[in-house]
Design a protein around this motif. Structure first.
Motif, PDB file in Angstrom:
ATOM      1  N   UNK A   1      57.835 115.381   9.238  1.00 43.60           N
ATOM      2  CA  UNK A   1      58.871 115.015  10.199  1.00 43.60           C
ATOM      3  C   UNK A   1      58.291 114.049  11.232  1.00 43.60           C
ATOM      4  N   UNK A   2      59.099 113.042  11.590  1.00 43.38           N
ATOM      5  CA  UNK A   2      58.694 112.055  12.593  1.00 43.38           C
ATOM      6  C   UNK A   2      59.727 112.045  13.712  1.00 43.38           C
ATOM      7  N   UNK A   3      59.250 112.179  14.935  1.00 43.22           N
ATOM      8  CA  UNK A   3      60.154 112.181  16.076  1.00 43.22           C
ATOM      9  C   UNK A   3      60.791 110.803  16.253  1.00 43.22           C
ATOM     10  N   UNK A   4      62.089 110.773  16.513  1.00 46.33           N
ATOM     11  CA  UNK A   4      62.806 109.506  16.711  1.00 46.33           C
ATOM     12  C   UNK A   4      62.464 108.967  18.104  1.00 46.33           C
ATOM     13  N   UNK A   5      61.948 107.736  18.195  1.00 46.36           N
ATOM     14  CA  UNK A   5      61.624 107.173  19.521  1.00 46.36           C
ATOM     15  C   UNK A   5      62.881 107.055  20.389  1.00 46.36           C
ATOM     16  N   UNK A   6      62.669 107.106  21.695  1.00 42.57           N
ATOM     17  CA  UNK A   6      63.797 107.015  22.620  1.00 42.57           C
ATOM     18  C   UNK A   6      64.556 105.712  22.451  1.00 42.57           C
ATOM     19  N   UNK A   7      63.824 104.635  22.088  1.00 45.06           N
ATOM     20  CA  UNK A   7      64.483 103.339  21.921  1.00 45.06           C
ATOM     21  C   UNK A   7      65.451 103.342  20.743  1.00 45.06           C
ATOM     22  N   UNK A   8      65.256 104.274  19.795  1.00 45.19           N
ATOM     23  CA  UNK A   8      66.120 104.335  18.620  1.00 45.19           C
ATOM     24  C   UNK A   8      67.167 105.427  18.718  1.00 45.19           C
ATOM     25  N   UNK A   9      67.337 106.012  19.910  1.00 48.38           N
ATOM     26  CA  UNK A   9      68.278 107.117  20.069  1.00 48.38           C
ATOM     27  C   UNK A   9      69.174 106.842  21.277  1.00 48.38           C
ATOM     28  N   UNK A  10      70.439 106.577  20.993  1.00 50.45           N
ATOM     29  CA  UNK A  10      71.422 106.345  22.063  1.00 50.45           C
ATOM     30  C   UNK A  10      72.149 107.652  22.328  1.00 50.45           C
ATOM     31  N   UNK A  11      71.771 108.307  23.446  1.00 52.29           N
ATOM     32  CA  UNK A  11      72.334 109.621  23.773  1.00 52.29           C
ATOM     33  C   UNK A  11      73.816 109.480  24.093  1.00 52.29           C
ATOM     34  N   UNK A  12      74.595 110.358  23.480  1.00 56.87           N
ATOM     35  CA  UNK A  12      76.034 110.300  23.663  1.00 56.87           C
ATOM     36  C   UNK A  12      76.498 111.112  24.847  1.00 56.87           C
ATOM     37  N   UNK A  13      77.734 111.566  24.757  1.00 61.29           N
ATOM     38  CA  UNK A  13      78.339 112.347  25.826  1.00 61.29           C
ATOM     39  C   UNK A  13      79.232 113.403  25.199  1.00 61.29           C
ATOM     40  N   UNK A  14      79.973 114.095  26.058  1.00 57.93           N
ATOM     41  CA  UNK A  14      80.870 115.131  25.539  1.00 57.93           C
ATOM     42  C   UNK A  14      81.958 114.544  24.671  1.00 57.93           C
TER      43      UNK A  14
END
Length: 522
Positions: A274-287
């Motif tokens: 398993x490889x952690x997804x970098x923050x640059x590749x993860x767009x945090x959503x919302x409710x």
């Protein structure tokens, strides 16, 4: 020269005893037909007989080894022939799984392949006596076990066939010198017959069986995206895969805040690493909006917010989403093939499939769509579409986050219908089946035929060796007979002659023996 009475008696008895010994020797030879019973009988022949007997014993042992080897290879060859028949049947079923068949028919084909996989496992557990022929050196343990295992890191479960054998070659010496397992092997290991070893969640599996399970799962699937937590946020694949062929992904939730995913890991080898997804590749959503993960090669994956989303922590497993790209694109059936083309866009917000039909109710002079209605119950009821943005293409807004884009065309007509199902990936991917899956079966079968051909070559060599050993045994036995056997007719004649002479000597001796003092004591 003076001849004493004692000398006459001694010479007579000595000659008589020699004659009796000769008679006894002939009688001993006639008893078993052998000329040599002790080294002193003939040291040269005795030495030669010992050498012949040693050679015969070695040849007998090699012959037994060869017979054991032939038995092992014949059993293996029979199992490989059975395996070839099953692979041919699987290939026929995979080829028949085309886009002309409904999903129910594809599911049925998947269930047939599932049963054939059980036959493959049974063939892999073929035994000779109490030994498993495909187990390698570990031939007392059942080599193939079909089961479901779980990844302790992610909680992901997967159906596999575990291989408990090894890749050791077995050899049985049939000649002097050390046996070479690479040339003298009498077995095919599980790796030889069922493909290179692979590791699944730390357990040893083999590629051929993994391929067959993948094909079965594709034919019997109900969704391309598999969620370990069915109550978690809905996962969706986006983008266009730019890689070559197909790629499987497992996405694991690592962190959740207020139901919104804000951390994740990805695996591209079935969950082994398993490889952690970098923050640059993860767009945090919302409710109200999903978290979007950029997986690279043009692929994105979105996870909707949900209070049931579960993160991976030490001692507990996080939600895992499994899927393969490229996914089958949504196909649209047009009632008027000459009309404007249509494509489906949007992010579908339901997990179960929905069948849509859109019917044109209005057009302008250029063929642009100005009105439409839709149905999700096979045309029983028609409802005006929720939204329609005119243009080229016209964007027809439907339910559950889906839009249908219809290009303007002078052949467009009121009453034209466009039908499709979303998510399309609830259907078996016949493109993958006709391409990758078919190649899997063909390549795996060719590998097995090559292994069986190699085995057949060794079987032919052992058959020639068996003929040579039989001839060698016959030659050695002939040498033993000629070296140690007697001429029966001559031995009988010599025995009768010796017996006659012995009796005559007794008679003559009784007459010529000089008188003694005893003769006068009467």
């Amino acid at each position: 020269m003076r001849i004493a009475t004692n000398m006459m008696s001694y010479n007579f008895l000595n000659s008589l005893n020699t004659s009796l010994e000769q008679q006894n020797k002939l009688q001993e030879q006639l008893t078993d037909g052998r000329a040599i019973h002790r080294p002193s009988d003939d040291p040269v022949k005795a030495s030669r007989d010992l050498r012949y007997q040693t050679n015969l014993g070695i040849n007998t042992q090699y012959t037994q080894n060869l017979q054991d080897a032939q038995s092992w290879m014949n059993t293996t060859d029979g199992a490989m022939s059975d395996l070839s028949s099953v692979m041919i049947k699987i290939n026929e079923l995979v080829v028949s799984a085309d886009d002309t068949k409904p999903q129910d028919a594809l599911n049925t084909i998947g269930h047939q392949i599932d049963e054939l996989i059980n036959q493959v496992v049974q063939i892999g557990n073929t035994q000779l006596g109490d030994r498993y022929v495909f187990g390698g050196e570990n031939d007392t343990t059942q080599p193939f076990v079909r089961t479901t295992i779980q990844d302790p890191q992610s909680g992901l479960t997967k159906e596999v066939v575990i291989y408990n054998g090894d890749d050791t070659k077995l050899s049985m010496p049939i000649k002097n010198g050390a046996a070479d397992p690479t040339q003298d092997s009498v077995n095919l290991t599980g790796v030889d017959a069922f493909g290179p070893a692979e590791t699944t969640f730390g357990r040893s599996t083999l590629s051929v069986l993994n391929h067959l399970l993948d094909i079965k799962n594709e034919l019997t699937k109900t969704s391309t995206i598999s969620q370990s937590n069915s109550n978690g946020g809905i996962g969706k694949v986006g983008g266009t895969y730019t890689g070559v062929g197909y790629q499987s992904y497992d996405v694991r939730i690592d962190s959740v805040t207020g139901g919104v995913v804000d951390g994740a890991s990805v695996s591209m080898d079935g969950g082994n690493t398993w490889t952690s997804v970098p923050a640059a590749n993860l767009a945090v959503g919302s409710a109200t909006g999903p978290t979007v993960i950029d997986l690279g090669q043009g692929v994105t994956f979105s996870i909707a917010a949900s209070s049931d989303n579960t993160a991976h922590t030490v001692g507990s497993t996080g939600d895992v989403y499994s899927f393969r790209v490229p996914q089958a694109t949504t196909s649209v059936q047009q009632s008027n093939s000459a009309g404007g083309a249509a494509t489906v866009t949007g992010t579908y917000t339901k997990t179960e499939a929905t069948n849509y039909s859109v019917r044109v109710t209005g057009l302008d002079a250029t063929g642009q769509i100005t009105g439409a209605e839709f149905t999700t119950d096979q045309g029983t009821t028609w409802t005006a579409v929720p939204s329609l943005t005119a243009g080229n293409p016209a964007v027809v807004g439907l339910t559950n986050g889906i839009q249908l884009n219809i290009t303007a065309d002078t052949d467009n007509a009121v009453g034209n219908t466009y039908s499709f199902q979303v998510p399309q990936n609830t259907q078996s991917d016949v493109k993958w089946l006709s391409g990758v899956a078919t190649n899997y079966v063909l390549d795996d079968h060719n590998m097995q035929l090559k292994a069986q051909t190699g085995l057949g070559t060794r079987m032919s060599m052992y058959e020639m060796a068996a003929s040579m050993m039989a001839n060698q045994s016959s030659v050695i036995q002939t040498d033993i007979a000629s070296n140690g056997s007697i001429d029966i007719a001559k031995a009988i004649t010599d025995f009768n002659t010796s017996q006659t002479l012995y009796r005559a000597a007794l008679a003559v001796g009784g007459r010529i023996m000089p008188p003694s003092l005893v003769d006068f004591l009467s």
